[in-house]
Design a protein around this motif. Structure first.
Motif, short mmCIF file in Angstrom:
data_model
loop_
_atom_site.label_atom_id
_atom_site.label_comp_id
_atom_site.label_asym_id
_atom_site.label_seq_id
_atom_site.Cartn_x
_atom_site.Cartn_y
_atom_site.Cartn_z
N GLY A 1 0.70 -1.22 0.17
CA GLY A 1 0.16 0.06 -0.11
C GLY A 1 0.79 1.00 0.15
N GLY A 2 2.11 1.08 0.49
CA GLY A 2 2.80 2.38 0.39
C GLY A 2 4.60 2.32 0.63
N PHE A 3 4.97 3.08 1.23
CA PHE A 3 6.57 3.15 1.42
C PHE A 3 6.88 3.51 2.83
CE2 PHE A 3 10.64 5.39 0.94
CZ PHE A 3 11.36 4.44 0.72
N VAL A 4 7.45 2.79 3.50
CA VAL A 4 8.04 2.95 5.00
C VAL A 4 9.39 3.47 4.97
CG1 VAL A 4 8.38 1.95 7.23
CG2 VAL A 4 6.28 1.19 5.70
N LEU A 5 9.69 4.52 5.71
CA LEU A 5 10.91 5.18 5.94
C LEU A 5 10.97 5.64 7.47
CD1 LEU A 5 13.47 6.46 4.83
CD2 LEU A 5 12.18 8.68 4.75
N VAL A 6 12.17 5.12 8.06
CA VAL A 6 12.25 5.09 9.34
C VAL A 6 13.60 5.91 9.58
CG1 VAL A 6 13.08 3.84 11.61
CG2 VAL A 6 11.34 2.90 9.97
N THR A 7 13.69 6.81 10.53
CA THR A 7 15.07 7.78 11.11
C THR A 7 15.32 7.10 12.18
OG1 THR A 7 13.93 9.48 11.99
CG2 THR A 7 13.94 9.52 9.54
N SER A 8 16.76 7.05 12.47
CA SER A 8 17.12 6.40 13.58
C SER A 8 18.73 6.74 13.95
CB SER A 8 17.08 5.01 13.90
OG SER A 8 17.67 4.45 15.09
N ARG A 9 19.09 7.07 15.07
CA ARG A 9 20.62 7.49 15.39
C ARG A 9 21.14 6.03 15.42
NH1 ARG A 9 21.06 12.23 19.33
NH2 ARG A 9 19.01 13.36 19.30
N VAL A 10 20.65 4.94 15.46
CA VAL A 10 21.12 3.62 15.63
C VAL A 10 21.67 3.02 14.42
CG1 VAL A 10 20.81 1.22 16.68
CG2 VAL A 10 19.67 3.26 17.65
N ASP A 11 23.05 3.08 13.91
CA ASP A 11 23.48 2.41 12.85
C ASP A 11 23.98 1.39 12.71
OD1 ASP A 11 24.30 2.65 10.15
OD2 ASP A 11 26.28 3.95 10.67
N ASP A 12 23.23 0.28 13.00
CA ASP A 12 23.36 -1.07 12.73
C ASP A 12 22.62 -1.91 11.82
OD1 ASP A 12 23.81 -3.87 13.48
OD2 ASP A 12 23.06 -3.49 15.72
N PRO A 13 23.55 -2.09 10.89
CA PRO A 13 22.80 -2.73 9.57
C PRO A 13 22.09 -4.27 9.97
CG PRO A 13 24.88 -1.85 8.99
CD PRO A 13 24.67 -1.92 10.56
N LEU A 14 22.76 -4.91 11.05
CA LEU A 14 22.23 -6.21 11.36
C LEU A 14 20.98 -5.98 12.03
CD1 LEU A 14 25.35 -8.09 12.58
CD2 LEU A 14 24.17 -8.33 10.42
N LEU A 15 20.62 -4.79 12.63
CA LEU A 15 19.39 -4.90 13.45
C LEU A 15 18.25 -4.35 12.54
CD1 LEU A 15 18.10 -4.04 16.41
CD2 LEU A 15 18.46 -1.66 15.78
N TRP A 16 18.38 -3.69 11.46
CA TRP A 16 17.44 -3.29 10.36
C TRP A 16 17.21 -4.16 9.24
CZ3 TRP A 16 14.97 0.33 12.78
CH2 TRP A 16 15.49 1.12 13.55
N SER A 17 18.43 -4.93 9.06
CA SER A 17 18.39 -6.02 7.94
C SER A 17 17.00 -6.80 7.78
CB SER A 17 19.61 -6.98 7.86
OG SER A 17 19.62 -7.72 6.84
N PRO A 18 16.38 -6.99 6.64
CA PRO A 18 16.79 -6.97 5.25
C PRO A 18 16.41 -5.09 4.95
CG PRO A 18 14.85 -7.75 5.24
CD PRO A 18 15.25 -7.68 6.60
N ALA A 19 16.12 -4.42 5.77
CA ALA A 19 15.96 -3.06 5.25
C ALA A 19 17.03 -2.42 4.69
CB ALA A 19 15.19 -2.29 6.46
N ARG A 20 16.77 -1.38 3.64
CA ARG A 20 17.88 -0.63 3.18
C ARG A 20 18.25 0.38 4.07
NH1 ARG A 20 18.46 1.59 -3.06
NH2 ARG A 20 20.58 2.44 -2.85
N VAL A 21 19.44 0.38 4.38
CA VAL A 21 19.87 1.54 5.31
C VAL A 21 21.00 2.65 4.57
CG1 VAL A 21 21.46 1.82 7.43
CG2 VAL A 21 20.08 0.01 7.31
N HIS A 22 20.25 4.04 4.85
CA HIS A 22 21.18 5.03 4.02
C HIS A 22 21.76 5.76 5.33
CE1 HIS A 22 18.98 4.28 0.35
NE2 HIS A 22 17.81 3.99 1.32
N ARG A 23 23.10 6.03 5.32
CA ARG A 23 23.83 6.82 6.33
C ARG A 23 23.84 8.23 6.18
NH1 ARG A 23 28.05 8.73 9.43
NH2 ARG A 23 27.99 8.05 11.49
N VAL A 24 23.20 9.16 6.80
CA VAL A 24 23.16 10.66 6.58
C VAL A 24 24.40 11.29 7.32
CG1 VAL A 24 21.81 12.61 6.67
CG2 VAL A 24 20.86 10.50 6.27
N GLY A 25 25.31 11.73 6.63
CA GLY A 25 26.62 12.55 7.44
C GLY A 25 26.69 13.93 7.18
N GLU A 26 27.57 14.51 7.42
CA GLU A 26 27.56 16.11 7.32
C GLU A 26 27.61 16.53 6.03
OE1 GLU A 26 32.01 14.81 7.99
OE2 GLU A 26 29.89 13.99 8.63
N LEU A 27 27.26 17.81 5.72
CA LEU A 27 27.21 18.24 4.27
C LEU A 27 28.54 18.82 3.81
CD1 LEU A 27 24.27 20.70 4.67
CD2 LEU A 27 24.07 18.58 3.66
#
Length: 699
Positions: free
Chosen positions: A198-224
């Motif tokens: 039905g739609g698209f799910v996007l999560v934001t989190s400080r927890v940068d642990d790919p194993l925790l989120w897998s198989p979700a696709r993780v994008h790391r947001v860094g400084e500009l």
């Protein structure tokens, strides 16, 4: 229905035995004597469920253009439209712009006709149920299942999967992943984070642990990067172009939250900071000033996510919930990892770390603590030639150091022991760490004069053989020693620095000039007026030639010559110099300029000594009014201005007013400077003078 007590005909002998008062919902049977069995067929209505939590599903709206995230937003937009088979997760440290990216995607989705549901921490379950209602689920059913977690999960996802319109669901700040599923990994998609047709799910989190989120696709947001950071800074300042934007953005490490705060400061305090260069000068030695200037823009309730100090402290609290030793470890790394220097892992031996502020520590708990800091984006691990290094983002390290207080002295001492453990093996790292330790010593424990002075001298000896950056830090620290009323220590530390700077860099080098200025100040602070006067005159000539006669540094040196004229009681000469300095700074920078205020305050003092207390009081009150507006009532410079207002009141024969002001000044200075500081002794003397003049009680 309302009932009356007893039988209608009054024949019941004991009316109270068959009586009821109040409203009845459902069935009520009253009887006195029953012979034989009684069968009652009635449907009992269930108690109404509690109302659903009132939640907001509205997405925040970006206040400015979103800079530097075009590639990431393009990827998310394509995945959203194609029907992603897995959820997507934005990770990264607090303040780096995850929520901003999600809000920008929400704007695009809304423009394309999608429904947007925005869920916030603490309201995820209630928000999901409400989203399902908006997607077509009957509210009566939602009320029935709302308090049953498993039923609510199945019911909400069933209706979201079958929604008639495509939707974007953002779960923002999922910094405690257990809120998404307390029993499973969020990546298992058995809780509130799932993919959906039905739609698209996007999560934001400080927890940068790919194993925790897998198989979700993780994008790391860094400084500009530099161009995007400079553009974002100008956007937040409300300007198409901003002089010095790239330099200030670089000082702030490209961190979006810092850029936003700095832009708002520039937009609000245009007189104090006419461009980015001016704010950069104000932040050069203390990035913590950014929070102080921006605090009025940020509600107290939002400080955890709206101020730099709050962002990092929230991260530390989240880390400490899982690994209590991670928070003090980060603070130690912030001291040792100064100036973006990575900390060699071998400089953190367990034999030195265990005990003290960290308590018992073994290899397993140390590894878990480091991993917790890495997962929350506060620390990165680098490897070079089989050696491991821990690196903090410079702005994280600096903000954490700015939050240390006198109670953190044991932590600073532990950092010193770690630095001494294998001295002279990593020279650049050791220099940067030593500069941070000395600066902290001066700030958090200035009473320990011997320790502070010894460390400043040690740093001076080290710095003269390294690079100009070390010179600048030593000069800054010696300026702190001067402000603490220790000119002898400042001169002892500065003399070899000035000699080395003049020899290696030249007398007119941008690093040598401020060192020479402070050395002359240190001599003036010891009463060596003639020697200081010669130094300032030579320096003024060099600065005027190198920088121009109205450059702020040139005028600052001229201001010192005005102070020397005051010391010699050459009042007309002092008035002439200070008037020229004040008029130049007022014309180019406005009345909030610090040098203008110093000149104006000393001009008022000259007026008082020339026998014009009314003119003096007017000048002192102007300075106090501006400082109170710009710096706040409790700032030490505001208190200094108040002291001179009290002096003027004393000179004008208003002892009660003078006593009231001096009493407030004494209280503030004792807190700010310590009870033994010379300025505290001065105001005590003034109180004694006024109290001895039959002032009565303060009005």
């Amino acid at each position: 229905m309302p009932l009356s007590p007893g039988a209608a005909d009054g024949s019941c002998d004991d009316r109270s035995a068959n009586a009821f008062r109040g409203d009845v919902h459902g069935q009520l049977v009253q009887a006195r004597d029953i012979h034989g069995g009684v069968t009652i067929h009635a449907s009992q209505a269930p108690s109404p469920p509690p109302p659903l939590t009132d939640v907001s599903l509205d997405a925040p709206r970006p206040a400015t253009a979103v800079r530097g995230r075009d590639g990431l937003l393009a990827v998310l937009g394509r995945e959203m439209r194609a029907g992603a088979p897995v959820p997507h997760v934005l990770t990264g440290p607090g303040g780096f712009g995850k929520t901003t990216v999600a809000a920008a995607l929400a704007e695009r989705a809304r423009a394309e006709g999608w429904t947007v549901f925005w869920l916030r921490p603490g309201d995820v379950a209630a928000g999901m149920v409400e989203a399902a209602v908006e997607a077509g689920g009957p509210r009566r059913e939602a009320e029935r299942v709302g308090s049953a977690r498993y039923q609510a999960l199945r019911w909400a996802w069933r209706h979201l999967d079958a929604a008639p319109r495509p939707w974007l669901l953002v779960i923002d700040n999922a910094d405690r992943p257990e809120e998404l599923d307390p029993e499973n990994r969020p990546g298992d998609q058995l809780g509130w984070m799932r993919s959906s047709p039905g739609g698209f799910v996007l999560v934001t989190s400080r927890v940068d642990d790919p194993l925790l989120w897998s198989p979700a696709r993780v994008h790391r947001v860094g400084e500009l990067d530099a161009p995007a950071a400079a553009a974002a800074l100008a956007d937040h300042a409300g300007l198409a172009e901003l002089a010095g934007a790239e330099e200030l953005a670089g000082r702030l490490g490209g961190v979006p939250l810092a850029l936003s705060l700095a832009g708002r400061i520039l937009a609000t305090h245009g007189v104090l900071f006419p461009d980015a260069h001016a704010l950069l000068d104000g932040l050069r030695e203390d990035v913590g000033a950014l929070d102080g200037l921006a605090a009025p823009f940020v509600p107290v309730a939002d400080a955890d996510r709206g101020l730099l100090s709050g962002v990092w402290e929230l991260s530390l609290r989240l880390v400490a919930e899982r690994e209590p030793k991670a928070a003090p470890l980060l603070r130690i790394l912030a001291v040792l990892g100064s100036g973006a220097e990575p900390v060699p892992l071998r400089r953190l031996p367990l034999s030195e770390l265990a005990g003290g502020v960290l308590g018992p520590l073994d290899e397993a708990s140390f590894a878990r603590s480091v991993n917790a800091l890495v997962v929350h984006g506060l620390v990165t691990v680098e490897r070079r030639e089989a050696q491991a290094f821990l690196r903090l983002h410079p702005l994280v390290a600096e903000t954490v150091r700015a939050g240390l207080t006198g109670s953190d002295l044991p932590l600073v001492e532990l950092a010193e022991r770690l630095l001494d453990h294998r001295r002279h093996r990593d020279l650049r790292f050791e220099l940067q760490a030593l500069m941070a330790i000395v600066s902290l010593r001066v700030r958090v424990h200035p009473a320990d004069e011997d320790a502070v002075t010894a460390r400043v001298r040690a740093l001076t000896a080290t710095s003269t053989a390294v690079h100009a950056e070390a010179f600048r830090t030593v000069v800054s620290l010696c300026g702190t020693l001067l402000r603490l009323g220790r000119p002898e220590d400042a001169e002892a530390a500065l003399a070899p620095v000035v000699a080395a700077a003049e020899e290696q860099l030249g007398r007119a080098h941008p690093t040598a000039l401020p060192a020479r200025h402070l050395l002359a100040e240190a001599r003036l602070g010891q009463g060596r007026v003639d020697e200081a006067g010669r130094s300032f005159r030579e320096l003024h000539a060099d600065r005027a030639e190198a920088l121009g006669p109205e450059h702020p540094d040139t005028l600052d040196t001229a201001y010192q010559l005005g102070l020397i004229a005051i010391r010699r009681e050459r009042w007309d000469e002092a008035g002439e110099i200070l008037s020229e300095v004040g008029e130049a700074r007022l014309r180019t920078a406005g009345e909030e300029d610090p040098l203008f205020l110093f000149a104006a305050q000393n001009l008022a003092y000259v007026a008082m000594r020339l026998g014009d207390p009314a003119e003096a009081e007017s000048g002192f009150r102007r300075v106090h009014r501006v400082r109170e507006r710009v710096l706040g009532a409790g700032h030490h410079l505001t208190t200094d201005a108040a002291f001179y207002v009290g002096r003027a009141a004393q000179e004008r024969g208003q002892p009660a007013e003078a006593l009231r002001i001096f009493t407030d000044v004494l209280r503030n200075w004792e807190e700010q400077l310590g009870k033994d500081h010379p300025q505290v002794e001065t105001v005590r003397g003034r109180i004694a003078e006024v109290a001895g003049s039959d002032a009565g009680t303060p009005s």
